[in-house]
Write a protein that holds these residues in place. Structure first.
Motif, PDB file in Angstrom:
ATOM      1  N   SER A   1      21.474  42.891   9.140  1.00 26.24           N
ATOM      2  CA  SER A   1      20.409  42.026   9.638  1.00 26.24           C
ATOM      3  C   SER A   1      19.077  42.753   9.586  1.00 26.24           C
ATOM      4  CB  SER A   1      20.711  41.610  11.085  1.00 26.24           C
ATOM      5  OG  SER A   1      19.704  40.769  11.589  1.00 26.24           O
ATOM      6  N   GLN A   2      18.012  41.999   9.233  1.00 32.36           N
ATOM      7  CA  GLN A   2      16.665  42.539   9.222  1.00 32.36           C
ATOM      8  C   GLN A   2      15.793  41.752  10.200  1.00 32.36           C
ATOM      9  OE1 GLN A   2      15.426  44.059   5.103  1.00 32.36           O
ATOM     10  NE2 GLN A   2      16.869  42.421   4.604  1.00 32.36           N
ATOM     11  N   GLY A   3      14.475  41.914  10.102  1.00 33.90           N
ATOM     12  CA  GLY A   3      13.595  41.477  11.173  1.00 33.90           C
ATOM     13  C   GLY A   3      13.279  42.723  11.972  1.00 33.90           C
ATOM     14  N   VAL A   4      12.086  42.834  12.524  1.00 33.76           N
ATOM     15  CA  VAL A   4      11.604  44.121  13.020  1.00 33.76           C
ATOM     16  C   VAL A   4      12.594  44.816  13.948  1.00 33.76           C
ATOM     17  CG1 VAL A   4       9.810  45.280  14.354  1.00 33.76           C
ATOM     18  CG2 VAL A   4       9.180  43.495  12.726  1.00 33.76           C
ATOM     19  N   ARG A   5      12.992  44.150  15.034  1.00 34.08           N
ATOM     20  CA  ARG A   5      13.885  44.832  15.992  1.00 34.08           C
ATOM     21  C   ARG A   5      15.240  45.118  15.368  1.00 34.08           C
ATOM     22  NH1 ARG A   5      17.313  43.194  20.213  1.00 34.08           N
ATOM     23  NH2 ARG A   5      16.704  41.010  20.019  1.00 34.08           N
ATOM     24  N   ARG A   6      15.756  44.154  14.598  1.00 31.79           N
ATOM     25  CA  ARG A   6      17.057  44.363  13.955  1.00 31.79           C
ATOM     26  C   ARG A   6      16.995  45.515  12.956  1.00 31.79           C
ATOM     27  NH1 ARG A   6      17.878  40.706  17.236  1.00 31.79           N
ATOM     28  NH2 ARG A   6      19.493  39.099  17.082  1.00 31.79           N
ATOM     29  N   SER A   7      15.884  45.626  12.246  1.00 30.51           N
ATOM     30  CA  SER A   7      15.746  46.730  11.291  1.00 30.51           C
ATOM     31  C   SER A   7      15.691  48.072  12.001  1.00 30.51           C
ATOM     32  CB  SER A   7      14.482  46.530  10.445  1.00 30.51           C
ATOM     33  OG  SER A   7      14.599  45.388   9.631  1.00 30.51           O
ATOM     34  N   ILE A   8      14.964  48.121  13.103  1.00 33.40           N
ATOM     35  CA  ILE A   8      14.911  49.351  13.895  1.00 33.40           C
ATOM     36  C   ILE A   8      16.309  49.751  14.349  1.00 33.40           C
ATOM     37  CG2 ILE A   8      14.191  50.230  16.160  1.00 33.40           C
ATOM     38  CD1 ILE A   8      11.486  48.882  15.670  1.00 33.40           C
ATOM     39  N   GLU A   9      17.059  48.780  14.848  1.00 32.68           N
ATOM     40  CA  GLU A   9      18.419  49.060  15.321  1.00 32.68           C
ATOM     41  C   GLU A   9      19.316  49.548  14.190  1.00 32.68           C
ATOM     42  OE1 GLU A   9      19.452  45.334  17.033  1.00 32.68           O
ATOM     43  OE2 GLU A   9      18.397  45.713  18.928  1.00 32.68           O
ATOM     44  N   SER A  10      19.118  48.985  12.987  1.00 32.02           N
ATOM     45  CA  SER A  10      19.989  49.358  11.864  1.00 32.02           C
ATOM     46  C   SER A  10      19.727  50.776  11.384  1.00 32.02           C
ATOM     47  CB  SER A  10      19.791  48.379  10.701  1.00 32.02           C
ATOM     48  OG  SER A  10      18.554  48.607  10.035  1.00 32.02           O
ATOM     49  N   MET A  11      18.567  51.335  11.739  1.00 35.85           N
ATOM     50  CA  MET A  11      18.192  52.656  11.252  1.00 35.85           C
ATOM     51  C   MET A  11      18.381  53.743  12.301  1.00 35.85           C
ATOM     52  SD  MET A  11      14.897  51.562   8.997  1.00 35.85           S
ATOM     53  CE  MET A  11      15.113  50.539   7.529  1.00 35.85           C
ATOM     54  N   THR A  12      19.084  53.405  13.364  1.00 36.27           N
ATOM     55  CA  THR A  12      19.430  54.386  14.400  1.00 36.27           C
ATOM     56  C   THR A  12      20.920  54.287  14.720  1.00 36.27           C
ATOM     57  OG1 THR A  12      18.942  52.830  16.194  1.00 36.27           O
ATOM     58  CG2 THR A  12      17.137  54.245  15.443  1.00 36.27           C
ATOM     59  N   ARG A  13      21.405  55.300  15.398  1.00 34.54           N
ATOM     60  CA  ARG A  13      22.780  55.281  15.908  1.00 34.54           C
ATOM     61  C   ARG A  13      22.763  55.714  17.367  1.00 34.54           C
ATOM     62  NH1 ARG A  13      24.858  60.444  16.330  1.00 34.54           N
ATOM     63  NH2 ARG A  13      23.719  62.075  15.184  1.00 34.54           N
ATOM     64  N   ASP A  14      23.712  55.221  18.102  1.00 38.34           N
ATOM     65  CA  ASP A  14      23.824  55.621  19.508  1.00 38.34           C
ATOM     66  C   ASP A  14      24.286  57.067  19.625  1.00 38.34           C
ATOM     67  OD1 ASP A  14      23.077  53.152  20.454  1.00 38.34           O
ATOM     68  OD2 ASP A  14      25.101  52.431  20.792  1.00 38.34           O
ATOM     69  N   LYS A  15      23.722  57.774  20.588  1.00 39.78           N
ATOM     70  CA  LYS A  15      24.226  59.099  20.945  1.00 39.78           C
ATOM     71  C   LYS A  15      24.403  59.128  22.456  1.00 39.78           C
ATOM     72  CE  LYS A  15      23.659  64.020  20.139  1.00 39.78           C
ATOM     73  NZ  LYS A  15      22.869  65.051  19.428  1.00 39.78           N
ATOM     74  N   LEU A  16      25.572  59.519  22.875  1.00 42.55           N
ATOM     75  CA  LEU A  16      25.966  59.417  24.285  1.00 42.55           C
ATOM     76  C   LEU A  16      25.975  60.784  24.948  1.00 42.55           C
ATOM     77  CD1 LEU A  16      27.127  57.364  26.405  1.00 42.55           C
ATOM     78  CD2 LEU A  16      29.405  58.110  25.650  1.00 42.55           C
ATOM     79  N   PHE A  17      25.313  60.863  26.103  1.00 42.42           N
ATOM     80  CA  PHE A  17      25.372  62.050  26.966  1.00 42.42           C
ATOM     81  C   PHE A  17      26.037  61.626  28.269  1.00 42.42           C
ATOM     82  CE2 PHE A  17      21.846  62.839  24.148  1.00 42.42           C
ATOM     83  CZ  PHE A  17      21.946  64.199  23.847  1.00 42.42           C
ATOM     84  N   VAL A  18      27.131  62.258  28.626  1.00 45.84           N
ATOM     85  CA  VAL A  18      27.848  61.919  29.841  1.00 45.84           C
ATOM     86  C   VAL A  18      27.585  62.997  30.887  1.00 45.84           C
ATOM     87  CG1 VAL A  18      30.066  61.381  30.891  1.00 45.84           C
ATOM     88  CG2 VAL A  18      29.615  60.690  28.518  1.00 45.84           C
ATOM     89  N   LEU A  19      26.988  62.574  31.997  1.00 38.56           N
ATOM     90  CA  LEU A  19      26.732  63.499  33.097  1.00 38.56           C
ATOM     91  C   LEU A  19      27.861  63.399  34.107  1.00 38.56           C
ATOM     92  CD1 LEU A  19      22.932  62.789  33.719  1.00 38.56           C
ATOM     93  CD2 LEU A  19      23.987  64.433  32.147  1.00 38.56           C
ATOM     94  N   ASN A  20      28.478  64.507  34.416  1.00 37.45           N
ATOM     95  CA  ASN A  20      29.540  64.569  35.428  1.00 37.45           C
ATOM     96  C   ASN A  20      28.951  65.155  36.690  1.00 37.45           C
ATOM     97  OD1 ASN A  20      32.178  63.886  33.852  1.00 37.45           O
ATOM     98  ND2 ASN A  20      31.001  65.222  32.505  1.00 37.45           N
ATOM     99  N   LEU A  21      28.653  64.274  37.644  1.00 33.03           N
ATOM    100  CA  LEU A  21      27.890  64.665  38.827  1.00 33.03           C
ATOM    101  C   LEU A  21      28.785  65.263  39.909  1.00 33.03           C
ATOM    102  CD1 LEU A  21      25.672  61.483  38.927  1.00 33.03           C
ATOM    103  CD2 LEU A  21      25.180  63.707  37.868  1.00 33.03           C
TER     104      LEU A  21
END
Length: 453
Positions: A433-453
């Motif tokens: 999918s394209q369109g500004v926000r969709r294009s931005i999303e397609s060009m990134t990936r999630d990275k997860l940081f888990v904090l164990n408090l």
């Protein structure tokens, strides 16, 4: 490089070897982490400055677009301004993009001591390949979201459109962007295409062009994200209760603007028998008003991009006529100019009912029922957009739900935009999918940081 008519030399570019392409990709890769760590607002500021420079250079860019791809100067100017607006909106949307916080105990059995921070990481080096018909706008729609998210870009324009793309990139390089962040690639697709899309340092491919080429890219890339904007055979469904004057106005504009050289052009009309004759006669009257000539004269119908394109359109028309289609208007050619052609009584045995002409020819397919409309629309390998003309909104929604397309237009022509709307192709019309926000999303990936408090 010559104008679309071949009469004027517009400029020269060197064709790059695979070794030169490799060096460019390596440069983009070597600076990517530095660019990723740029302050987000600084990246956005560079995009805003780029947009300003495009507007300042509007006349030079419009001249090049007009002569290189055969677009009227007014439409070429509009493309430049639209592109600047797109870039500014992308910069603003990029700044607004936020990560996410997730609590562990929001899932049953999860622990309240766990807190997840989800951030968006750039993919790395994005390969952007643009088409000839919107050499500035469709290039920027790939480059701007890649840059604002921290990716570097390797940009390969279409051969016919290279000089317009070059001017656009020169404007970008007048900003404070590090020069290695954007790499401009020239060369024949047959010689460097596979090398580009399979290069190990390319982390994403975003491509607009033919379905055949897009499918080949998808097969060769493997294991990296691919966004494809491909062909279309967009139908206009005209129901018996439609406002015919409105439908005619939208269909003629949708089918014949820029001589039909748009993936979003209306490329077939499915109309119920009760109103078919009236629709055809009204279409004929409006089509006969279209001017034919040079893009320099702002003619509605001007030369197609090359002789091969004109040959193909003429071939589809002649095959349909030989099989019984009736020429309501048109079927004339002079060099690369195909006069706007309306073909009536087109049936399923004719190639023009299924193949994408990318030129000014519009087939009319008469049907008895709405069910038959949906069947014929969905038999196409393509699924980009469709238009439905009816006064019954509920009916339009019901029929639209059955259409295998990315977008449905109600009582309006098929078209791209506004540029922040999602732009999607189903089946052989695209991937992702394209369109500004969709294009931005397609060009990134999630990275997860888990904090164990």
């Amino acid at each position: 490089m010559y104008s679309v008519t071949g009469e004027t030399e517009l400029g020269k570019v060197s064709l790059m070897s695979q070794d030169e392409v490799n060096q460019a990709i390596q440069k983009a890769d070597s600076i990517q982490k530095h660019w990723k760590n740029y302050n987000l607002h600084d990246r956005a500021k560079i995009l805003h400055d780029w947009a300003d420079r495009l507007v300042e250079k509007q006349e030079d860019l419009a001249f090049m677009i007009s002569h290189e791809v055969g677009k009227g100067i007014a439409a070429a100017r509009k493309e430049v301004v639209r592109t600047a607006d797109l870039i500014r909106y992308t910069a603003e949307e990029g700044v607004r993009a936020q990560g996410d916080i997730m609590r562990g105990d929001s899932f049953k059995g999860g622990s309240s001591s766990k807190l997840a921070m989800v951030e968006q990481e750039p993919l790395g080096v994005v390969l952007a390949i643009s088409p000839f018909n919107y050499p500035v706008n469709l290039a920027a729609s790939k480059i701007a979201p890649a840059l604002v998210t921290g990716n570097t870009v390797v940009f390969k324009p279409a051969s016919q459109g290279t000089l317009s793309g070059k001017l656009m990139i020169e404007a970008l390089l007048e900003t404070n962007i590090p020069k290695e962040v954007i790499q401009f690639i020239t060369g024949k697709g047959s010689e460097i295409g596979d090398f580009l899309v399979t290069h190990p340092k390319i982390n994403m491919v975003t491509f607009t062009g033919s379905t055949k080429t897009g499918q080949a890219i998808a097969e060769k890339t493997r294991m990296i994200p691919v966004v494809l904007e491909l062909g279309g055979k967009d139908p206009a469904l005209v129901l018996k209760d439609a406002d015919l004057d409105l439908a005619v106005k939208q269909i003629v504009s949708g089918a014949f603007s820029y001589s039909g050289q748009r993936c979003t052009a209306i490329k077939r009309v499915l109309v119920q028998n009760e109103i078919a004759e009236d629709l055809v006669q009204k279409l004929k009257v409006e089509i006969e008003k279209l001017t034919v000539g040079s893009y320099k004269e702002e003619a509605d119908i001007s030369p197609l991009i090359n002789e091969q394109a004109a040959d193909y359109v003429e071939e589809l028309i002649q095959e349909a006529v030989e099989k019984g289609a009736r020429v309501a208007v048109g079927n004339k050619r002079k060099e690369n100019i195909i006069h706007p052609t309306l073909l009536d009584f087109v049936n399923e045995d004719m190639r023009v009912a299924w193949e994408e002409p990318f030129g000014p020819v519009l087939p009319i397919i008469r049907v008895q029922t709405e069910k038959e409309m949906i069947k014929l629309a969905n038999l196409s390998e393509y699924g980009l957009q469709a238009s439905i003309f009816t006064k019954d909104v509920q009916k339009a929604i019901e029929l639209g739900a059955e259409l295998e397309v990315g977008s449905v237009q109600l009582n309006a022509k098929t078209e791209r935009g506004p540029d922040h709307f999602p732009f999607i192709g189903a089946k052989s019309s695209g991937l992702g999918s394209q369109g500004v926000r969709r294009s931005i999303e397609s060009m990134t990936r999630d990275k997860l940081f888990v904090l164990n408090l």
